[in-house]
Every structure is written in C-alpha cells, then in structure tokens.
Design an enzyme around this catalytic site. Structure first.
Site, PDB file in Angstrom:
ATOM      1  N   LYS A 124       9.986  24.005  -9.330  1.00  0.00           N
ATOM      2  CA  LYS A 124       9.404  24.710 -10.480  1.00  0.00           C
ATOM      3  C   LYS A 124      10.550  25.079 -11.541  1.00  0.00           C
ATOM      4  O   LYS A 124      10.391  24.968 -12.886  1.00  0.00           O
ATOM      5  CB  LYS A 124       8.531  25.878 -10.003  1.00  0.00           C
ATOM      6  CG  LYS A 124       7.913  26.711 -10.950  1.00  0.00           C
ATOM      7  CD  LYS A 124       7.049  27.706 -10.041  1.00  0.00           C
ATOM      8  CE  LYS A 124       6.735  28.947 -10.981  1.00  0.00           C
ATOM      9  NZ  LYS A 124       6.332  30.030 -10.110  1.00  0.00           N
ATOM     10  N   ASP A 143       2.277  27.961 -12.055  1.00  0.00           N
ATOM     11  CA  ASP A 143       2.454  29.350 -11.654  1.00  0.00           C
ATOM     12  C   ASP A 143       0.971  29.953 -11.300  1.00  0.00           C
ATOM     13  O   ASP A 143      -0.023  29.098 -11.470  1.00  0.00           O
ATOM     14  CB  ASP A 143       3.245  30.207 -12.588  1.00  0.00           C
ATOM     15  CG  ASP A 143       2.098  30.537 -13.704  1.00  0.00           C
ATOM     16  OD1 ASP A 143       1.364  30.049 -13.941  1.00  0.00           O
ATOM     17  OD2 ASP A 143       2.861  31.559 -14.323  1.00  0.00           O
TER      18      ASP A 143
END
Ligand code: SF4
Length: 276
Positions: A124, A143
């Site tokens: 990420k 997210d």
C-alpha cells in the site's frame, strides 16, 4: 449485469465523483519523494492529520535521507512521539534512510519490488509513492474509505483489500488508479461516511445500488430467525440489559434473604408462641 455494462456504469460514476471532488489529492504534506515515503510509512494506523502535525519538526531537522540516516533513534522517537507506534516507525524511517544511502544513492526507488524491500514499506505504501510521486502505480491503494465505497457502489463484492484492489484495477485503466483512490477517499470523508452516508446530497445516488441503504452494505446478513430491524438492540446493548437484569435479580434475592428470620429467631418465636 453484463461486464461491459458494469464497466461503463463504473466509468460514468467515477467521472461524476471526479467532478464532485476535483481537488482530490494525497493529503500527506511533503516537499520531496523522500518526505512522501517517510510520511506514508508514518501514516500506518493513524490519520494523515496526525502525521502532518508531526512531520514539520521531523523534516526541518532531517529533510533528506543523508540527514535521517545518521540521526539518533532516540531523537527521532521523541520528535514523532505524538503518533501511534512511534518507536517502530522511528526505527523504520532511520533504517530505510540508511538503506537508501547505501543502496540507492540517496534516491527513492521507482519500482514496487525495491520499495517493498525497505523497512515499514508494504504494498500500500509503495503504491502511494509510485502513484503520487512517479505516476506509475502498480495497483490501487485500498484504505478503509476505498473499501467501503467500492462495496457500496457495487464495484466489488470482496471484503479484503487485496481482492478489492484486483477488482478496482480491473475496472479502471492504470492511469486512473492513483486518482480513483484519492477521489474515493475524499468522497468517503465528505459525503459517504461510514456511519451516516449523505445519500440525499450525493452526486451519484441515482447510480448507487446502496443509496439510502448503505448501512447494510459490507455487513453480514442477519442469521435466519434473527431480526434485521435497524432499531433492534445491538449485541452490546442486549448484553448490558441482561447484565442489569441479573444484577437486579441478585439484589432482590439478597433482600429476600435479609428479610427471612434466622432459624434461632424462628425457634424463639415458636417457643414464645407455645408458652402463650
Ligand atoms: S448514494 Fe449514498 S451510499 Fe451511494 S455513494 Fe452516495 S453517499 Fe454513498
């Protein structure tokens, strides 16, 4: 729905969201790719706002890898102690600065493989840097906002960030991947919040399969025989109620015991009754 129709609808919905949030961008303050990388590592399990409060002092003292690589870990810890997991994060950002100096000439690498080899950098974080700094993301950053809104809009039925990333990456062209994420994050903060999505004010409510019922999306369906009534008491409330009930019952039985005459008193009463 045919896949081509679903893709077309998703593209149209995304275009509306882009119009609604033209200012969508990465909200981590930074003045270089290195600072973006450090800020993103620091943002794990905390908000961008908290990171932005901590980084000015950090970057004023150690603006580049060559500075942070030789910083004392104690000093870095005390500088970023306002954010969660600051000890681990201080260790990671000092170590990653050392590795950038030793293996990359003090520059931030531009590939996913090299980025995820740095401490504290997962897929990420790497994709934030690749998308924001280099405009060549290897995936969509998922997210909590991206996950929730992707589900509500029907762009994914999956529940894990890894699988949702695959769905979103298959829905949008690579050049949109970074902006899809920023746009959904802005929409999630401003309109489609977790608890109270403002469907009446939402620009994509007509296309959204969850409009005015978003609270049910992403939740497990109720078990057969159980109520799905939104007003039904939650598990927590129900257990509180039953705890209060049993407390009352204990108090009642204690009172009853207290009222009951002791065997000695009963015998005395009996004796006095027989003598009269
Ligand atoms: S219509 Fe409601 S649930 Fe759908 S995206 Fe908009 S705010 Fe979210």
């Amino acid at each position: 729905m045919a896949r081509s129709k679903a893709l077309r609808q998703a593209t149209e919905t995304y275009a509306c969201l882009r119009k609604a949030h033209p200012d969508a961008h990465c909200e981590l303050d930074h003045e270089s790719v290195f600072q973006l990388l450090v800020a993103t590592v620091m943002s794990a399990q905390t908000t961008d706002v908290n990171v932005n409060k901590a980084t000015p002092a950090l970057f004023e003292r150690w603006p580049a890898p060559k500075h942070l690589a030789s910083a004392s870990r104690d000093d870095v810890e005390s500088t970023i102690s306002s954010i969660g997991m600051f000890r681990q994060k201080a260790k990671n950002i000092v170590r990653l600065s050392q590795l950038l100096m030793a293996g990359h000439g003090g520059s931030v690498p531009e590939t996913l493989e090299e980025l995820v080899a740095l401490p504290g950098v997962g897929r990420k974080t790497a994709n934030v840097v690749l998308g924001v700094a280099w405009n060549k993301p290897e995936g969509v950053v998922v997210d909590t906002h991206v996950q929730r809104i992707g589900q509500r809009l029907g762009w994914t039925k999956n529940t894990t960030p890894e699988k949702i990333e695959v769905d979103l990456a298959g829905t949008f062209p690579r050049e949109d991947w970074a902006m899809v994420s920023h746009t959904l994050i802005f929409h999630g903060r401003r309109v489609c919040t977790a608890r109270k999505p403002a469907c009446a004010a939402c620009t994509v409510s007509e296309a959204c399969p969850s409009a005015f019922k978003a609270e049910n999306v992403g939740r497990k369906p109720p078990k057969p025989g159980r109520t799905s009534d939104a007003n039904a008491p939650s598990k927590k409330a129900a257990s509180k109620k039953s705890a209060a009930k049993s407390k009352k019952a204990v108090a009642k039985s204690k009172k009853a015991v207290a009222k009951k005459p002791s065997p000695k008193r009963m015998r005395a009463k009996k004796a006095s009754g027989s003598s009269s």
